[in-house]
Design an enzyme around this catalytic site. Structure first.
Site, mmCIF file in Angstrom:
data_model
loop_
_atom_site.group_PDB
_atom_site.id
_atom_site.type_symbol
_atom_site.label_atom_id
_atom_site.label_comp_id
_atom_site.label_asym_id
_atom_site.label_seq_id
_atom_site.Cartn_x
_atom_site.Cartn_y
_atom_site.Cartn_z
ATOM 1 N N PRO A 283 -18.246 61.491 -2.055
ATOM 2 C CA PRO A 283 -17.850 60.695 -0.906
ATOM 3 C C PRO A 283 -18.162 61.567 0.357
ATOM 4 O O PRO A 283 -17.695 62.816 0.372
ATOM 5 C CB PRO A 283 -16.535 60.117 -0.975
ATOM 6 N N ARG A 321 -26.982 57.860 15.493
ATOM 7 C CA ARG A 321 -27.188 56.768 14.623
ATOM 8 C C ARG A 321 -27.412 55.426 15.015
ATOM 9 O O ARG A 321 -28.349 54.818 14.514
ATOM 10 C CB ARG A 321 -25.802 56.454 13.834
ATOM 11 N N CYS A 351 -34.046 60.890 28.082
ATOM 12 C CA CYS A 351 -34.969 60.347 28.448
ATOM 13 C C CYS A 351 -35.899 59.670 27.380
ATOM 14 O O CYS A 351 -36.975 59.819 26.880
ATOM 15 C CB CYS A 351 -36.046 61.318 29.352
HETATM 16 C C1 LIG Z 1 -25.609 61.639 1.385
HETATM 17 C C2 LIG Z 1 -25.069 62.014 -0.044
HETATM 18 C C3 LIG Z 1 -23.717 61.724 -0.415
HETATM 19 C C4 LIG Z 1 -22.860 61.377 0.556
HETATM 20 O O1 LIG Z 1 -22.921 59.918 1.046
HETATM 21 P P1 LIG Z 1 -21.966 59.097 1.617
HETATM 22 O O2 LIG Z 1 -22.877 57.949 1.909
HETATM 23 O O3 LIG Z 1 -21.845 59.957 3.054
HETATM 24 O O4 LIG Z 1 -20.712 59.140 0.958
HETATM 25 C C5 LIG Z 1 -23.371 61.976 -1.727
HETATM 26 N N1 LIG Z 1 -24.266 62.447 -2.462
HETATM 27 C C6 LIG Z 1 -25.622 62.850 -2.340
HETATM 28 C C7 LIG Z 1 -26.613 63.257 -3.340
HETATM 29 C C8 LIG Z 1 -26.078 62.536 -0.847
HETATM 30 O O5 LIG Z 1 -27.370 62.714 -0.681
#
Ligand SMILES: *Cc1c(COP(=O)(O)O)cnc(C)c1O
Length: 420
Positions: A283, A321, A351
């Protein structure tokens, strides 16, 4: 305007005192005055709670915090203190994780384009597992491990071809995506890897996408991965780790409800009956996302016939984002003065027309010099910041239990403009 009940659904350490916003007992206005704006602030207790929630929901699992969400080594350190390992996708993230005190034996490494120097560094550090994304990577990794006199532990990243029902740019587990390999290819690659003598097969990896507000796609993915686990086990492979990635969504809009690790566990754990492997989760967003806020100061107000604009000092270089995913971030005044509400676009100084934090947003009337707080900014905020328009990246402050400390200085122009 400052509705404490709503704010606490984002982060229970947010409080409103005398109309002012506090995080873990610290006034955000005083931090803005002390450190300047734009400023990222993070709540350490929130990060600790999230790691604990994962550990409780998935007892015995290894929680590898996805460093790419927020790579500040002091943020990583907080996760590590709660027992987390790290999920990395680059050599730089490996160094960030090590600087944050993470044990290499708890680091897993994914990414479709790992370079030789990056692989060498990770092999030397003897990380837990390389999540390999292509056949060629197997050969290159085997060569490097042999040359360095080490064994590299690997998993193959499989692509379970499920639709995570999230933004297409953060969907990673569908057939058409560049990530992982399909199940048939994976089986061939496992057989190939078995012949490569500097590799040790230890796991299966998948990661289906990010910001999943519905946990059902995990069931589909894990069912398929468990199927592969059983086939490989029958073929005599010893799969010690089942890494099901990250991706749990968080609250951005007031009406969103980020599923809890417990809800994910309820969906996934029943599928693991008879599976001997240790579970790994990765996570990122759900650990740091709602730990953090971006504080910014109102520069100017501008009324055009059809629109109000609130121009603040944080731009798309600080928080990209909204510009790239059209993402919603909740924005509140740091101090409510009980003024009337208006509908406005909250925009930055860059800009580009895409440089906005919020569009057509109902917000309390603000004046030059007032501060705003952008919620849910602790993941993919600073981590995606750039120097566009020669803007120094913001400072970062970590708050815990009434105290705070600067964990990254605001950048200087000298640093950005240094050319050698
Ligand atoms: C980005 C990523 C995560 C984390 O994703 P979240 O949405 O931030 O929990 C975990 N494993 C891999 C391989 C990723 O590329």
């Amino acid at each position: 305007m400052l509705d404490e009940k709503v704010l606490k659904e984002y982060n229970p350490y947010l409080e409103v005192k005398d109309g002012e916003l506090y995080l873990e007992g610290v006034s955000l206005k005083s931090l803005a005055q002390e450190f300047g704006t734009p400023l990222y602030v993070y709540s350490a207790s929130y990060i600790r709670d999230r790691i604990k929630a994962y550990k409780e929901a998935f007892s015995g699992a290894l929680i590898c915090y996805a460093v790419k969400a927020n790579f500040n080594p002091e943020v990583i350190r907080v996760a590590g203190e709660e027992g987390a390992g790290a999920d990395i996708v680059s050599g730089g993230e490996l160094l960030a994780a090590l600087k944050g005190g993470i044990d290499p034996a708890k680091i897993v490494y994914a990414g479709v384009g790992k370079t030789v120097p990056e692989l060498e560094l990770a092999v030397e550090k003897e990380i837990l597992m390389f999540n390999v994304e292509s056949r060629d990577e197997l050969y290159v990794l085997d060569e490097i491990a042999g040359r360095l006199g080490k064994k590299a532990r690997i998993a193959i990243r499989v692509n379970p071809d499920v639709d995570p029902k999230t933004h297409p740019y953060i969907s990673t587990g569908m057939k058409k995506s560049k990530f992982g390999v399909n199940f048939e290819t994976a089986k061939e690659e496992y057989r190939l890897a078995r012949e490569l003598k500097n590799l040790e097969i230890v796991g299966i990896h998948c990661h289906i996408g990010s910001q999943l507000l519905d946990v059902s796609p995990y069931r589909e993915a894990v069912e398929k991965v468990v199927g592969l686990y059983r086939e490989l086990t029958e073929e005599g492979f010893e799969i010690r780790y089942l890494d099901i990635g990250g991706g749990l969504g968080i609250k951005y809009k007031p009406e969103d409800r980020g599923p809890s690790p417990h809800e994910l566990a309820k969906e996934v754990l029943p599928l693991l009956e008879g599976v001997e492997a240790q579970l790994i989760l990765e996570p990122g967003r759900s650990i740091t996302g709602n730990a953090g806020l971006l504080i910014s100061q109102v520069q100017f107000l501008k009324d055009k016939e059809i629109k109000h604009f609130i121009i603040v000092d944080a731009g798309m270089n600080d928080l990209v984002r909204p510009a790239i995913y059209d993402a919603y971030h909740h924005v509140v005044p740091v101090e409510s003065k009980g003024r009337e509400h208006i509908i406005a676009d909250i925009v930055g100084p860059i800009c580009e027309t895409g440089d906005f934090l919020a569009r057509d947003r109902r917000i309390e009337w603000l004046e030059r010099g007032d501060y705003i707080a952008v919620l849910s900014a602790g993941a993919y905020g600073f981590a995606m910041a750039s120097h566009y328009n020669v803007r120094p990246r913001p400072a970062e402050v970590l708050i815990e239990n009434g105290s705070y400390r600067l964990i990254r200085k605001r950048e200087s122009y000298e640093y950005i403009l240094n050319t050698i």
